[in-house]
Design a protein around this motif. Structure first.
Motif, PDB file in Angstrom:
ATOM      1  N   ILE A   1       0.752  -1.217  -0.142  1.00  0.00           N
ATOM      2  CA  ILE A   1      -0.096  -0.051   0.090  1.00  0.00           C
ATOM      3  C   ILE A   1       0.952   1.326  -0.142  1.00  0.00           C
ATOM      4  CG2 ILE A   1      -1.665   1.443   1.425  1.00  0.00           C
ATOM      5  CD1 ILE A   1      -2.810  -1.320   2.134  1.00  0.00           C
ATOM      6  N   ALA A   2       1.820   1.182   0.852  1.00  0.00           N
ATOM      7  CA  ALA A   2       2.751   2.375   0.951  1.00  0.00           C
ATOM      8  C   ALA A   2       3.534   2.565  -0.421  1.00  0.00           C
ATOM      9  CB  ALA A   2       3.529   2.174   2.067  1.00  0.00           C
ATOM     10  N   LEU A   3       4.158   1.611  -0.931  1.00  0.00           N
ATOM     11  CA  LEU A   3       4.768   1.561  -2.133  1.00  0.00           C
ATOM     12  C   LEU A   3       3.934   2.315  -3.248  1.00  0.00           C
ATOM     13  CD1 LEU A   3       7.047  -1.551  -2.167  1.00  0.00           C
ATOM     14  CD2 LEU A   3       7.961   1.013  -1.779  1.00  0.00           C
ATOM     15  N   LYS A   4       2.751   1.806  -3.272  1.00  0.00           N
ATOM     16  CA  LYS A   4       1.796   2.380  -4.594  1.00  0.00           C
ATOM     17  C   LYS A   4       1.428   3.644  -4.200  1.00  0.00           C
ATOM     18  CE  LYS A   4      -0.193  -2.138  -6.127  1.00  0.00           C
ATOM     19  NZ  LYS A   4      -1.516  -2.876  -6.572  1.00  0.00           N
ATOM     20  N   ALA A   5       1.348   4.139  -2.759  1.00  0.00           N
ATOM     21  CA  ALA A   5       0.910   5.555  -2.804  1.00  0.00           C
ATOM     22  C   ALA A   5       2.120   6.330  -3.180  1.00  0.00           C
ATOM     23  CB  ALA A   5       0.615   5.594  -1.216  1.00  0.00           C
ATOM     24  N   ALA A   6       3.553   6.022  -2.652  1.00  0.00           N
ATOM     25  CA  ALA A   6       4.603   6.576  -2.811  1.00  0.00           C
ATOM     26  C   ALA A   6       4.681   6.807  -4.491  1.00  0.00           C
ATOM     27  CB  ALA A   6       5.882   5.948  -2.428  1.00  0.00           C
ATOM     28  N   ALA A   7       4.504   5.703  -5.196  1.00  0.00           N
ATOM     29  CA  ALA A   7       4.607   5.814  -6.746  1.00  0.00           C
ATOM     30  C   ALA A   7       3.551   6.900  -7.014  1.00  0.00           C
ATOM     31  CB  ALA A   7       4.088   4.490  -7.438  1.00  0.00           C
ATOM     32  N   ASP A   8       2.218   6.986  -6.671  1.00  0.00           N
ATOM     33  CA  ASP A   8       1.351   7.893  -6.898  1.00  0.00           C
ATOM     34  C   ASP A   8       1.687   9.389  -6.655  1.00  0.00           C
ATOM     35  OD1 ASP A   8      -0.787   6.146  -8.048  1.00  0.00           O
ATOM     36  OD2 ASP A   8      -1.706   5.735  -6.128  1.00  0.00           O
ATOM     37  N   ASP A   9       2.628   9.510  -5.789  1.00  0.00           N
ATOM     38  CA  ASP A   9       3.004  10.650  -5.265  1.00  0.00           C
ATOM     39  C   ASP A   9       4.280  11.312  -5.980  1.00  0.00           C
ATOM     40  OD1 ASP A   9       1.031  10.887  -3.572  1.00  0.00           O
ATOM     41  OD2 ASP A   9       2.250  10.612  -1.569  1.00  0.00           O
ATOM     42  N   GLY A  10       5.024  10.543  -6.914  1.00  0.00           N
ATOM     43  CA  GLY A  10       5.975  10.875  -7.665  1.00  0.00           C
ATOM     44  C   GLY A  10       7.210  10.649  -7.067  1.00  0.00           C
ATOM     45  N   ILE A  11       7.363   9.694  -6.037  1.00  0.00           N
ATOM     46  CA  ILE A  11       8.630   9.512  -5.307  1.00  0.00           C
ATOM     47  C   ILE A  11       9.551   8.831  -6.385  1.00  0.00           C
ATOM     48  CG2 ILE A  11       9.676   8.210  -3.584  1.00  0.00           C
ATOM     49  CD1 ILE A  11       8.209  10.590  -2.394  1.00  0.00           C
ATOM     50  N   PHE A  12       9.274   8.016  -7.294  1.00  0.00           N
ATOM     51  CA  PHE A  12      10.077   7.007  -7.881  1.00  0.00           C
ATOM     52  C   PHE A  12      10.059   7.466  -9.530  1.00  0.00           C
ATOM     53  CE2 PHE A  12       8.191   4.164  -4.664  1.00  0.00           C
ATOM     54  CZ  PHE A  12       9.188   3.887  -3.963  1.00  0.00           C
ATOM     55  N   SER A  13      11.218   6.968 -10.126  1.00  0.00           N
ATOM     56  CA  SER A  13      11.282   7.190 -11.603  1.00  0.00           C
ATOM     57  C   SER A  13      10.102   6.587 -12.106  1.00  0.00           C
ATOM     58  CB  SER A  13      12.635   6.501 -11.992  1.00  0.00           C
ATOM     59  OG  SER A  13      12.734   5.082 -11.654  1.00  0.00           O
ATOM     60  N   PRO A  14       9.746   7.128 -13.235  1.00  0.00           N
ATOM     61  CA  PRO A  14       8.649   6.648 -13.994  1.00  0.00           C
ATOM     62  C   PRO A  14       8.489   5.018 -14.409  1.00  0.00           C
ATOM     63  CG  PRO A  14       9.553   8.509 -15.035  1.00  0.00           C
ATOM     64  CD  PRO A  14      10.480   8.147 -14.159  1.00  0.00           C
ATOM     65  N   GLU A  15       9.515   4.347 -14.736  1.00  0.00           N
ATOM     66  CA  GLU A  15       9.374   3.165 -15.029  1.00  0.00           C
ATOM     67  C   GLU A  15       9.195   2.141 -13.637  1.00  0.00           C
ATOM     68  OE1 GLU A  15      11.632  -0.714 -17.530  1.00  0.00           O
ATOM     69  OE2 GLU A  15      12.459   1.366 -17.391  1.00  0.00           O
ATOM     70  N   VAL A  16       9.927   2.485 -12.717  1.00  0.00           N
ATOM     71  CA  VAL A  16       9.759   1.884 -11.349  1.00  0.00           C
ATOM     72  C   VAL A  16       8.252   2.039 -10.752  1.00  0.00           C
ATOM     73  CG1 VAL A  16      10.563   2.004  -8.826  1.00  0.00           C
ATOM     74  CG2 VAL A  16      12.193   1.710 -10.758  1.00  0.00           C
ATOM     75  N   ALA A  17       7.806   3.523 -10.726  1.00  0.00           N
ATOM     76  CA  ALA A  17       6.487   3.681 -10.580  1.00  0.00           C
ATOM     77  C   ALA A  17       5.432   2.911 -11.217  1.00  0.00           C
ATOM     78  CB  ALA A  17       6.413   5.305 -10.538  1.00  0.00           C
ATOM     79  N   THR A  18       5.546   2.810 -12.413  1.00  0.00           N
ATOM     80  CA  THR A  18       4.626   1.873 -13.240  1.00  0.00           C
ATOM     81  C   THR A  18       4.619   0.327 -12.765  1.00  0.00           C
ATOM     82  OG1 THR A  18       4.873   3.332 -15.233  1.00  0.00           O
ATOM     83  CG2 THR A  18       3.933   1.071 -15.722  1.00  0.00           C
ATOM     84  N   LYS A  19       5.849  -0.023 -12.537  1.00  0.00           N
ATOM     85  CA  LYS A  19       5.848  -1.512 -12.027  1.00  0.00           C
ATOM     86  C   LYS A  19       5.308  -1.557 -10.684  1.00  0.00           C
ATOM     87  CE  LYS A  19       9.873  -2.774 -15.054  1.00  0.00           C
ATOM     88  NZ  LYS A  19       8.741  -3.813 -15.890  1.00  0.00           N
TER      89      LYS A  19
ATOM     90  N   LEU B   1       1.969  -3.951  -9.015  1.00  0.00           N
ATOM     91  CA  LEU B   1       2.488  -5.022  -8.471  1.00  0.00           C
ATOM     92  C   LEU B   1       1.073  -5.853  -7.637  1.00  0.00           C
ATOM     93  CD1 LEU B   1       5.024  -6.124  -7.062  1.00  0.00           C
ATOM     94  CD2 LEU B   1       4.499  -4.714  -4.908  1.00  0.00           C
ATOM     95  N   ASP B   2       0.803  -6.958  -8.035  1.00  0.00           N
ATOM     96  CA  ASP B   2      -0.394  -7.624  -7.656  1.00  0.00           C
ATOM     97  C   ASP B   2      -0.466  -8.038  -6.029  1.00  0.00           C
ATOM     98  OD1 ASP B   2       1.479  -9.507  -7.926  1.00  0.00           O
ATOM     99  OD2 ASP B   2       0.323 -10.807  -8.947  1.00  0.00           O
ATOM    100  N   ASN B   3       0.564  -8.394  -5.421  1.00  0.00           N
ATOM    101  CA  ASN B   3       0.670  -8.594  -4.046  1.00  0.00           C
ATOM    102  C   ASN B   3       2.202  -8.497  -3.539  1.00  0.00           C
ATOM    103  OD1 ASN B   3       1.620 -11.191  -5.287  1.00  0.00           O
ATOM    104  ND2 ASN B   3       1.534 -12.015  -3.022  1.00  0.00           N
TER     105      ASN B   3
END
Length: 442
Positions: free
Chosen positions: A293-311, A315-317
Motif C-alpha cells: 500500500i505504501a509503495l503504491k502511494a509513493a508511486a502515485d506521489d511521484g517519489i520514484f522514477s517513471p518505470e519503477v513507479a509503473t511497475k 504489483l499484484d501482491n
C-alpha cells in the motif's frame, strides 16, 4: 533529491511517523488495557480495555513430566501440525510422528462439523497412540477450569464462523470417537503464548533460575502471555477463581486499540479485515500488504522514477518474505522487488528500502512494548541473578531482517536501563509443541 528527506516527507503527508510509537507511551497504553481487562470484561466505559486478558487456570509445573506420552496438536495461523511427544524417565522429551498440513478454514469457509471432522482426519496417523491430547489453539478462546476451551472468535484468515462459541475439546472428542477412536481421557486446550511460556520454564537448567516467565509470539499474528500474581478481580467471586493464586494469563494483546493509525493502516482493512488493531500494525501477515500500500502511494506521489513507479503500481501482491528477500539482498535482480528497482536508479532502491524498513521498525517497537508490558505486569525481575525468562517464538520475530536485534535493544532501554528490570530472551526448537505437551500433562 535526498531519499531520506523524500521518504519522511511522504510519510508525514500520510500520517505515518517512521520512528513511532514512543515505546514508553505504548507500554503505558498496554498496561491500561491489561489492568482494565483483568478488572472487568465490561465495555460500559467509553475508554475501556480492548484486551480480553484471559485466565488460563494454569501455572508452570514444579518439574517436567516423566514416563508419559501425549498427542500434541498445534493449530497455528497457517499450518496445522500434529505429533506424539514422549517424556522419558528423566523428563527428556522426544517428538515423533510429526505431520504438517494446512489449517482448516484457510482454503474456504468451513461449517462447524466440517472443521472438527477435518481436524480428526488430520490426526489419523496418531489414532489411539496416547490417552491424552494437548491442543494448542492459536486463536482467542476462553479457557475453562477443566481444561477445555470455548472459542471467542477465529482470526488470521481462518473462515469457520460456526465454530465461534464452541467447546473445542468436547467437539474434537466427539469427532474422533465418530472415526473409531477410544474416547480421549482428556483434551487440554492451551494458547500458543501459554505454550511458549511453559516451554521457557524448562530452560531453567545448569544453575539458572528465573523469577517469572513470559511467552511472546510474533508470526502470522502477535500475542503475549505472562504469570499474574495478583488477584484477578473479574474471576475473584467465582467458585473456581476465589483464592486460585498465580496463573498464566493470555493477554490477546493484538486486540489493543490504543495506538495511532496512519492512512496505510486504515487502507489495510480493505485487504484484510481483522478485529485486532495492534496486531494489524506489526504481525507478519500484514507487513507485506502494508508495504505494498505504501509503495503504491509513493508511486502515485511521484517519489520514484517513471518505470519503477509503473511497475510498483502494477504489483499484484507483496508478502513479508518478498520484503525480506529485498532487505537481505537489495542488489539482487531475481527477487520481486529487486527486479523492479533494477529498472530504475539508486534513489529508487534506497527509497523502497527506507519505506519498507519503516514498517519493520514500527513492528519492532510494538513488539518491544508488548513484551515490556508483560514483563512489567508480572512484577518480577529486579534481581539480575533471577531475570524474567521471555520465550519468543514466531517466524516474523526470528527471521525478519533486523527485527529481533531492534526488539532486544529497545527492551534493554525500556526495562533494564529505565526501570531496573532484568530479562532474558530465550528461543528453542519446537518450543510451542513441547510447551503444549507440558500443559496437557500437568
Amino acid at each position: 533529491m535526498n531519499a531520506h528527506n523524500a521518504v519522511n516527507a511522504f510519510f508525514g503527508k500520510h500520517g505515518f511517523a517512521p520512528s513511532t510509537p514512543d515505546i514508553s507511551s505504548a507500554v503505558s497504553a498496554l498496561l491500561f488495557d491489561m489492568e482494565e481487562g483483568l478488572a472487568s470484561s465490561s465495555t460500559d466505559k467509553k475508554l475501556h480495555s480492548s484486551m480480553p486478558m484471559i485466565p488460563t487456570w494454569t501455572k508452570p509445573p514444579a518439574s517436567v513430566p516423566k514416563n508419559a506420552s501425549i498427542i500434541v496438536i498445534d493449530a497455528g495461523g497457517t499450518n496445522f501440525r500434529s505429533s506424539l511427544v514422549t517424556f522419558d524417565k528423566d523428563g527428556n522429551p522426544s517428538i515423533s510422528d510429526m505431520q504438517k498440513t494446512s489449517m482448516p478454514g484457510t482454503d474456504r469457509e468451513y461449517s462447524k462439523d466440517e472443521f472438527f471432522d477435518k481436524i480428526a482426519d488430520n490426526l489419523a496417523h496418531l489414532k489411539n497412540k496416547a490417552s491424552r491430547i494437548a491442543f494448542c489453539f492459536s486463536y482467542a478462546f476462553t479457557a475453562l477450569p477443566g481444561g477445555d476451551g470455548q472459542v471467542i472468535e477465529m482470526s488470521k484468515g481462518v473462515r469457520a464462523p460456526e465454530v465461534h462459541g464452541c467447546l473445542l475439546g468436547e467437539n474434537l472428542s466427539n469427532a474422533l470417537v465418530a472415526k473409531g477412536w477410544k474416547k480421549p481421557e482428556k483434551i487440554v486446550l492451551v494458547n500458543d503464548t501459554s505454550a511458549a511460556l511453559l516451554a521457557g520454564a524448562s530452560a531453567a537448567v545448569n544453575g539458572k533460575l528465573y523469577d517469572s516467565y513470559v511467552g511472546f509470539i510474533l508470526g502470522t499474528g502477535m500475542n503475549a502471555a505472562y504469570i499474574e500474581s495478583e488477584e484477578i478481580l473479574k474471576i475473584a467471586n467465582t467458585k473456581e477463581g476465589a483464592g486460585f493464586g498465580p496463573q498464566i494469563v493470555v493477554c490477546e494483546s493484538g486486540k489493543s486499540d490504543k495506538m495511532a493509525f496512519s492512512e496505510f493502516d486504515e487502507k489495510i482493512l480493505k485487504i484484510i479485515n481483522t478485529p485486532a488493531p495492534y496486531e494489524r500494525m506489526c504481525s507478519g501477515v500484514f507487513l507485506g500488504p502494508l508495504g505494498q500500500i505504501a509503495l503504491k502511494a509513493a508511486a502515485d506521489d511521484g517519489i520514484f522514477s517513471p518505470e519503477v513507479a509503473t511497475k510498483l503500481k502494477a504489483l499484484d501482491n507483496l508478502e513479508l518474505k518478498d520484503m525480506d528477500m529485498f532487505f537481505y539482498g537489495p542488489y539482487r535482480t531475481d527477487t520481486k522487488l529487486g527486479a523492479i528497482v533494477s529498472c530504475g536508479n539508486e534513489f529508487d532502491r534506497e527509497a523502497v528500502y527506507r519505506i519498507l524498513d519503516s514498517f519493520v521498525e514500527r513492528s519492532a517497537r510494538l513488539a518491544a512494548a508488548n513484551i515490556s508490558a508483560a514483563v512489567i505486569k508480572c512484577g518480577k525481575g529486579f534481581n539480575p541473578a533471577r531475570p524474567v525468562c521471555v520465550l519468543c517464538e514466531g517466524t516474523t520475530f526470528l527471521k525478519t531482517h533486523n527485527l529481533r536485534d531492534r526488539v532486544i535493544g529497545y527492551l534493554n532501554t525500556e526495562l533494564t536501563v529505565n526501570r531496573g528490570i532484568w530479562y532474558e530472551i530465550v528461543t528453542m526448537d519446537n518450543a510451542v509443541t513441547l510447551g503444549t505437551a507440558v500443559a496437557g500433562l500437568i
